[in-house]
Each structure stands twice: as C-alpha cells, then as structure tokens.
Design a protein around this motif. Sequence first.
Motif, PDB file in Angstrom:
ATOM      1  N   THR A   1       0.840  -1.216   0.000  1.00 47.86           N
ATOM      2  CA  THR A   1       0.000   0.000   0.000  1.00 47.86           C
ATOM      3  C   THR A   1       0.873   1.263   0.000  1.00 47.86           C
ATOM      4  OG1 THR A   1      -1.690  -1.196   1.206  1.00 47.86           O
ATOM      5  CG2 THR A   1      -1.865   1.189   1.228  1.00 47.86           C
ATOM      6  N   VAL A   2       1.928   1.246   0.822  1.00 48.89           N
ATOM      7  CA  VAL A   2       2.838   2.403   0.878  1.00 48.89           C
ATOM      8  C   VAL A   2       3.474   2.623  -0.497  1.00 48.89           C
ATOM      9  CG1 VAL A   2       5.006   3.263   1.871  1.00 48.89           C
ATOM     10  CG2 VAL A   2       3.297   2.230   3.347  1.00 48.89           C
ATOM     11  N   TYR A   3       3.909   1.532  -1.103  1.00 48.93           N
ATOM     12  CA  TYR A   3       4.526   1.593  -2.437  1.00 48.93           C
ATOM     13  C   TYR A   3       3.523   2.138  -3.458  1.00 48.93           C
ATOM     14  CZ  TYR A   3       6.622  -0.239  -6.778  1.00 48.93           C
ATOM     15  OH  TYR A   3       7.132  -0.373  -8.042  1.00 48.93           O
ATOM     16  N   THR A   4       2.277   1.661  -3.342  1.00 48.46           N
ATOM     17  CA  THR A   4       1.208   2.081  -4.256  1.00 48.46           C
ATOM     18  C   THR A   4       0.927   3.576  -4.150  1.00 48.46           C
ATOM     19  OG1 THR A   4       0.151  -0.046  -4.090  1.00 48.46           O
ATOM     20  CG2 THR A   4      -1.249   1.763  -4.734  1.00 48.46           C
ATOM     21  N   PHE A   5       0.754   4.032  -2.916  1.00 49.51           N
ATOM     22  CA  PHE A   5       0.430   5.452  -2.727  1.00 49.51           C
ATOM     23  C   PHE A   5       1.598   6.345  -3.156  1.00 49.51           C
ATOM     24  CE2 PHE A   5      -3.112   4.636   0.550  1.00 49.51           C
ATOM     25  CZ  PHE A   5      -4.090   4.858  -0.403  1.00 49.51           C
ATOM     26  N   ALA A   6       2.828   5.889  -2.890  1.00 50.29           N
ATOM     27  CA  ALA A   6       3.996   6.690  -3.286  1.00 50.29           C
ATOM     28  C   ALA A   6       4.051   6.820  -4.810  1.00 50.29           C
ATOM     29  CB  ALA A   6       5.275   6.062  -2.756  1.00 50.29           C
ATOM     30  N   SER A   7       3.848   5.709  -5.525  1.00 52.19           N
ATOM     31  CA  SER A   7       3.966   5.772  -6.992  1.00 52.19           C
ATOM     32  C   SER A   7       2.776   6.495  -7.618  1.00 52.19           C
ATOM     33  CB  SER A   7       4.148   4.384  -7.591  1.00 52.19           C
ATOM     34  OG  SER A   7       3.137   3.529  -7.149  1.00 52.19           O
ATOM     35  N   LEU A   8       1.568   6.289  -7.048  1.00 49.93           N
ATOM     36  CA  LEU A   8       0.395   6.988  -7.594  1.00 49.93           C
ATOM     37  C   LEU A   8       0.529   8.505  -7.367  1.00 49.93           C
ATOM     38  CD1 LEU A   8      -2.399   6.865  -8.934  1.00 49.93           C
ATOM     39  CD2 LEU A   8      -3.398   6.528  -6.678  1.00 49.93           C
ATOM     40  N   SER A   9       0.998   8.887  -6.166  1.00 52.95           N
ATOM     41  CA  SER A   9       1.125  10.328  -5.906  1.00 52.95           C
ATOM     42  C   SER A   9       2.245  10.946  -6.748  1.00 52.95           C
ATOM     43  CB  SER A   9       1.323  10.615  -4.420  1.00 52.95           C
ATOM     44  OG  SER A   9       2.387   9.873  -3.932  1.00 52.95           O
ATOM     45  N   LEU A  10       3.268  10.131  -7.069  1.00 50.79           N
ATOM     46  CA  LEU A  10       4.335  10.639  -7.943  1.00 50.79           C
ATOM     47  C   LEU A  10       3.765  10.922  -9.337  1.00 50.79           C
ATOM     48  CD1 LEU A  10       7.385  11.254  -8.020  1.00 50.79           C
ATOM     49  CD2 LEU A  10       7.756   8.961  -8.880  1.00 50.79           C
ATOM     50  N   LEU A  11       2.911  10.008  -9.797  1.00 54.16           N
ATOM     51  CA  LEU A  11       2.287  10.195 -11.106  1.00 54.16           C
ATOM     52  C   LEU A  11       1.394  11.450 -11.095  1.00 54.16           C
ATOM     53  CD1 LEU A  11       1.861   8.960 -13.922  1.00 54.16           C
ATOM     54  CD2 LEU A  11      -0.035   7.659 -13.002  1.00 54.16           C
ATOM     55  N   ILE A  12       0.642  11.601 -10.011  1.00 55.66           N
ATOM     56  CA  ILE A  12      -0.253  12.765  -9.912  1.00 55.66           C
ATOM     57  C   ILE A  12       0.551  14.056  -9.758  1.00 55.66           C
ATOM     58  CG2 ILE A  12      -1.978  13.838  -8.383  1.00 55.66           C
ATOM     59  CD1 ILE A  12      -3.184  11.031  -8.064  1.00 55.66           C
ATOM     60  N   SER A  13       1.716  13.954  -9.112  1.00 52.98           N
ATOM     61  CA  SER A  13       2.517  15.175  -8.908  1.00 52.98           C
ATOM     62  C   SER A  13       2.999  15.758 -10.237  1.00 52.98           C
ATOM     63  CB  SER A  13       3.688  14.925  -7.960  1.00 52.98           C
ATOM     64  OG  SER A  13       4.650  14.130  -8.592  1.00 52.98           O
ATOM     65  N   THR A  14       3.015  14.973 -11.303  1.00 53.00           N
ATOM     66  CA  THR A  14       3.365  15.547 -12.615  1.00 53.00           C
ATOM     67  C   THR A  14       2.295  16.562 -13.027  1.00 53.00           C
ATOM     68  OG1 THR A  14       2.267  13.744 -13.793  1.00 53.00           O
ATOM     69  CG2 THR A  14       4.627  13.515 -13.436  1.00 53.00           C
ATOM     70  N   LEU A  15       1.042  16.276 -12.640  1.00 52.90           N
ATOM     71  CA  LEU A  15      -0.040  17.237 -12.903  1.00 52.90           C
ATOM     72  C   LEU A  15       0.155  18.481 -12.049  1.00 52.90           C
ATOM     73  CD1 LEU A  15      -3.310  15.090 -12.926  1.00 52.90           C
ATOM     74  CD2 LEU A  15      -2.222  16.206 -14.845  1.00 52.90           C
TER      75      LEU A  15
END
Lengths: 325, 259
Positions: free
Chosen positions: B145-159
């Motif tokens: 879950t930690v890995y998931t949230f970190a990678s998803l938020s990284l993707l969103i941070s491009t926005l």
Amino acid sequence: MAEPVIEVQELKRHFLGRTGALSTKRRVIEALKGVSFQVLKGELFGYLGPNGAGKTTTVKILTTLLAPSSGTAKVLGLDVFSQARAIRRRINFVFGGERGLYFRLSGWDNLRYFADLYFVPPAIQKRRIPHLLELVGLSSRAQDKVETYSRGMCQRLHIARGLINDPEVLFLDEPTIGLDPVAAFELRQVIKGIVKEGKTVFLTTHYMKEAEELCDRIAIINGGQIVALDTPSNLKQYARLVPVIEFTVEGMSERHLAKIREIPEIQAATLENVGMSQVLKVQSSRGSELIQPLMALFPELRFEGVKVREPTLEDAYIQLVGGKA
Amino acid sequence: MNFLRILTKEAWFQITCNTLPRQMYLFSLLFVPLIYSFVSFIMFQHSGQASFLSYVVLGSGMMGMWSSIVFSSSADIVRERENRSLELLMATPTPFWLIMGGRLCTNSLLGLLSLGVALLIVRVFLGQPLYFQSPGLFLLALIATVYTFASLSLLISTLFALSRVARVLQNLIEFPLFLLCGMLFPAEILPSFLRPLSWSLAPTWALEAMREAMTGGTGGFWFHILLTVALASFYLWLSALFFAKIERSVRISGTLGSI
C-alpha cells in the motif's frame, strides 16, 4: 592565452506571448537576437544591461534551465541543451533576492541538502561546508534557522550554496540586488575571493560601479543584442569624446525628457530624483554649447545649477543603451 | 548509492521541513482520520455486515493517509514554486523525479500514522475488538500500500508540477479516489461504467489484499498483491517518463519558472 569555458555563437531565444482574453492573439517576443561572446577560464565576466535586455535569459540558457531557439551555447565544451546533466555537476548559479533557501532549516542544513543533490561525498561535505561558511562570514550563525537571517546574510548563504559543488563556472544573476551598501560591499569582497580561488564567474548586474570594480571584461546587452564588449577602461573610451552636462532642476517630467531625447545632437539623456531635486544628465558632443538652448527650451522649469564633467563608465553604458536605462 | 542517499536525504528534508513542523499537515494526518473513524463507525454500526469494522478501520485509515499524501504533495510543489527553489532543484544533477519520489515515499510512510489513528479510535475509544487473521500477510499488504500510494502520488505530482492551480487539483483528486478505490464502500456497488477506472487504480487492489489479510477472505490475496505491485510499478515508470518529458518541454517553452 586562457581557454574559453563559455562559448556562445549567434544565440537566439524567443518566447511566445498571448494577448487578449476572449480572442487571444499570439505574438513572438525576441529576448535574444543573435548573441555571440566567449568567457575565458578564471575570468570575471560582466554582463550588463537594462531590465528586459536579455540578461536573465542568457543566464538561464547557460545554466541549462532554458533551451536556445537557435545558435549554439557551450559551457566547458558541452552543449547546454543535449548535455545538460553533465554540465550541471560542474557549474552552479545564484540569483538575486533572499528566496530560494529553505527558511525552516539552518544555514548549515541548507548547504548539506544541496551538497547531497550535487552528489558531494560526505567526507568532502565535512570539510567544504565549514570552509564556505567561513568564506561568506556565516560561521557563527550556521546553526540558526535561515528565517532569522537578514537579507544580506541570505544572499551570502546563496553564494555558499552556489559553491557547494566546487563549480568550475559560477553564474551570479544580479546578486547584490536589494542589498544595503554595506551588505553589497561585503558580497563584492566574497566575489573577489571566489575569483582569487581560480573560478570563472559570469556576473549580471545593472550596477555600474559593481561591474567596474569587479569585472575583467564587460559585455553590454540591450534589446537582446550585445552593443559593446571590452574591458571597463576601454569601455570608458566609448564615451570619452562625449561630455556629460548635469542640470539640477525642479518640475521636470517624462514629457520634457522625451522632448530632449528627440534632439539629434543628444546621444543620451536620463533623469533621476536626488533628494528634493532632480538631476538631468545629458550626453552630447556639443558639450557646454547646449546649456543655454536647453534651458531656453523649457522656461517653465526652474534650473538650480549646471556642470559639465568627464564621462564615467556609467555614462558610457547609458550612451550605449540609448539613455533608456 | 547516490540513489539511496537522495531518498534518505529527501526523507530527512520532508520530516524536518515540509511535514511534521506544519500544523495543517498534522491536522490532515492525525485529525482527519479521527473524524472519518467516528463518522464511518456511526454509519456502519447497524449495517448488519460482519466485516464492517474492516471498512471503518481500513477505510478511515486509507482516506486519512490519501488526504495527507495529496495535501502534502500539492503543497510541496506550490511551496517550491513560490519559494523560487524549483529552478534551483531542477538545476542540480539529481533528476527531479527522484527528488519528488523521495519526498512522496516519506509522505506515504508518514501516512501510516493515519491508519494507526483509525486503529486506536476503533479499539480504544469505541471499544471494538479487532482481529487480524493473517498479521504477516497484513504487513505485506501494508508495505504494498505504501509503495502504491507513493507511486500513484508521484504520477499525480506531474499534474501538480504542470498546473498553476495545484491546490484546486488536490481537492479534485482527493475525494474521487475514496469512492473509486472502495475505501468506504465496496467498489462493486459502483456503476458499471466506473468499474474499469476502479480496476486501473492500484489502491483498489491494495485495499482488497488488506481486507483479506484482516478478515480471512476468499483466497485472492496473492493475486491482489500482484496486481497492486504491477500497477504501482507501471505508475512509477510512467512518472519517470512524464517528468523527463516535462523537464524537456518546459526548457523549450521557457515556462520552468512558472511551473
């Protein structure tokens, strides 16, 4: 002869601007119109120009933050666009103002943070950080949070940050802007120290005395083009044959100044407020011959004094940028 | 070596500068899950569902975790932009995605405190018994879950990096994920046209895996973990690609100072 570390050839950069809210129109703004120059190893190279002349655009291109539209720009023999990452390890830059630092961290921690981002090994950090803090005179305040620093101290910490990776070339973009005279003097001493250590420094400024005191060579840029490039003493020669007439006057407006600038024999004219009065500086090869006609042109103004003097580097600069500085 | 050093440094930076010293972040991290826990408990206590506590604890914890991650991620970019340090970071030889990645990993790890708050409220203040059928598998699902949230938020941070209204985007992104990932209600009850969106989100599968580890489940734990890790890794690859493209395009367009 020293080798060139910055080579710029026919460098152009334009930006696309938009006007209007509903029906937007695109327009091209040419910030650099074909600039060429070289900076030699160990040189302190000044880059002077009025606001909007293209100084910061040049610095951003050379520090890899902006791509050229055309022409070439190389730093340490590397192309600024395609070899950006290799350049970044070997250069650094500092812009004016206190922003850019992390105010909740101490001066020491700010330097440690950027040292890691520049891949400086911990053993070297241990030696370099105290040395840099010593160089910029912040050793005694190193552990204090940056939010407690004065503007001058922030600017000196910026210089230390700019040296954290021991750069071969340091870019300083108007580093003394907004500093009081004492802080600006202290910063200039630090810059002199950096050059003594053998670094190449590219300095942009619009403070003439600063450029005269520090720079080996100066390029003057105006409207995206270099209008002069020489040593400070040679640049003064540009204005040597054109004496300066200084009028102390009251009640002068921009409208009056525009009218003076229209006179063909006048190369440059500027107006500044000095205390309660205004000082009108006019550069013309006719020298004192122009005093009476000019005073007669504006009978509504009160002229309190007039003198003719030898031109300085600042006058040469004003003449070169057309009195629009 | 440099990679690990940057991650560690960003964790230190995030804790000492961007998160724990800021009251709004602490509010989002600790107080928000407290409210979610009470509200969801009141909503679910008479639902008759045997596994309702897993929805209260995991739902509230995950919602708090996601809120704090999105809040901090958008605030970080806005702060760097306003502080004019974004250009300084971009000018270093460290790739910008790694700087952001380190910070967002830390946000995700700190986000676990939200789950801790939800557990504490349900167990101590609401006096409900909590059982973990497979504590080891639950821990594994938590790491995923930690890995998931970190990678998803990284993707969103491009926005966030591209947008000048990162805070508005933060609000737009925060709540839909609660619903789409089935944090508070099972994702199965969503309209069928939304289901593919729900399946494409790694937290949906991470939550399924956690629920199964907590309640015993139907035996799909390993499949859900696999989906979680695969999707999260895909997000990570996409983020690195997007960040490289953004960096190149802002240098060409000359909008680096304004991103």
